[in-house]
Scaffold this active site. Structure first.
Site, mmCIF file in Angstrom:
data_model
loop_
_atom_site.group_PDB
_atom_site.id
_atom_site.type_symbol
_atom_site.label_atom_id
_atom_site.label_comp_id
_atom_site.label_asym_id
_atom_site.label_seq_id
_atom_site.Cartn_x
_atom_site.Cartn_y
_atom_site.Cartn_z
ATOM 1 N N VAL A 178 0.861 -1.179 0.000
ATOM 2 C CA VAL A 178 0.000 0.000 0.000
ATOM 3 C C VAL A 178 0.898 1.231 0.000
ATOM 4 C CG1 VAL A 178 -1.810 1.266 1.204
ATOM 5 C CG2 VAL A 178 -1.778 -1.237 1.290
ATOM 6 N N CYS A 179 0.585 2.185 -0.888
ATOM 7 C CA CYS A 179 1.305 3.454 -0.931
ATOM 8 C C CYS A 179 2.809 3.212 -1.139
ATOM 9 C CB CYS A 179 1.007 4.234 0.350
ATOM 10 S SG CYS A 179 1.429 5.985 0.315
ATOM 11 N N THR A 180 3.648 3.805 -0.299
ATOM 12 C CA THR A 180 5.092 3.675 -0.475
ATOM 13 C C THR A 180 5.635 2.354 0.058
ATOM 14 O OG1 THR A 180 5.397 4.935 1.578
ATOM 15 C CG2 THR A 180 5.522 6.163 -0.494
#
Length: 321
Positions: free
Chosen positions: A107-109
């Site tokens: 998720v995300c970075t």
């Protein structure tokens, strides 16, 4: 009985709390929806089993150490402040345990951690838009896609910034338990069933550069407010007080894309929003957004989102579905 699936969420110092709790709520509510709270058995782990603080200051206590956790059906790696200079122990453990998981998700970075462990080499992936340039420079072996909300490549899935983790978790629930369950979860959490993975991460205006000239900044706002107007280069140039040739050069130099492409993005974005928020038909929306005909709007949707307007609406509007 519903097959039991295990989800292991990897916690690390500075983790983004919403990257953890968003998917967690989706999986938990999925179990409640099917009448089996254990349909997804969600556990958390850190490198050494000790608590960590999120980037916003919350103290999270894990269920145990990552090295002691059995191979899960879903290994979920959230993002956060520490991913660009990760703990070498965490990278090593992900390199060891990642291939054992049934599905590997970031998720995300969190994609930085998977890439640092070599788990994204040769694969398609995405991450938060603000970190795409740094990611591409650091991990050239990864086939980075900068625009999608999430990307699936075999058993590996990566998602964009924060709330995109909810979209991806809903997609996994739909894959495991069916569309009806994912729809019920989305309705309970008051979110769209899910945005198509290919949807852009951000709006046309946010994606574009901010023009230096006030006339071009005003024109961007006018385009957003009048997508159904004559938005040809000639008409826009006249509104900006420039010759068509000078306008086209200036717009591309200061906004970063040619006028026609920018107008196309604004019209698509407006049409998407009307499909999501109104009951207007495709013919009415195509007229309001300047497409001229429903067929022209369908072609634009298929080209950008790989789905016609009707299918897009069914996917993002639980109430309509």
């Amino acid at each position: 009985m519903t097959p039991r699936r295990t989800v292991l969420i990897v916690l690390h110092e500075g983790v983004q709390s919403l990257d953890v709790t968003g998917p967690l709520e989706v999986f938990t509510q999925a179990g409640v929806t099917v009448g089996d709270p254990g349909a997804y058995r969600v556990r958390t782990a850190t490198v050494d089993g000790r608590p960590v603080r999120t980037g916003s200051g919350l103290l999270l206590t894990p269920d145990g150490a990552l090295d002691a956790a059995p191979a899960p059906d879903v290994l979920l790696v959230p993002g956060g402040r520490g991913v660009t200079e990760p703990d070498p122990r965490l990278v090593g453990l992900l390199r060891e345990h990642g291939p054992r998981a049934g599905r590997l998700v970031s998720v995300c970075t969190g994609a930085f951690l998977l890439a640092a462990a070599g788990l994204l080499d040769g694969r398609r992936a995405t991450t938060h838009w603000a970190y795409c340039d740094g990611f591409a420079e650091r991990f050239p072996a990864v086939r980075l896609e900068t625009e999608p909300v999430y990307v699936r490549d075999g058993s590996v899935a990566t998602s964009a910034g924060v709330t995109a983790g909810v979209d991806l978790a809903l997609a996994l629930v739909e894959e495991d338990l069916g569309r009806a369950v994912a729809l019920a979860v989305a309705r309970y959490l008051v979110v769209y069933l899910r945005r198509p993975g290919g949807q852009r991460q951000f709006s046309a205006q946010l994606a574009a550069q901010t023009p230096r000239r006030p006339a071009l900044r005003d024109l961007q706002q006018w385009i957003a407010e009048h997508p159904g107007a004559d938005l040809s280069v000639e008409a826009l140039a006249a509104r900006a007080g420039l010759s068509p040739r000078h306008f086209a050069r200036a717009f591309r130099a200061e906004v970063g894309v040619p006028p026609g492409r920018y107008v196309g993005r604004v019209r698509l974005e407006t049409a998407r929003r009307l499909l999501e928020e109104t009951a207007d038909g495709v013919e009415e929306i195509s007229r309001r957004c300047g497409y001229g005909t429903p067929e022209a709007m369908r072609r634009a949707f298929r080209r950008a989102l790989d789905a016609p307007p009707g299918a897009y609406r069914r996917g993002v509007r639980p109430a309509a579905a």
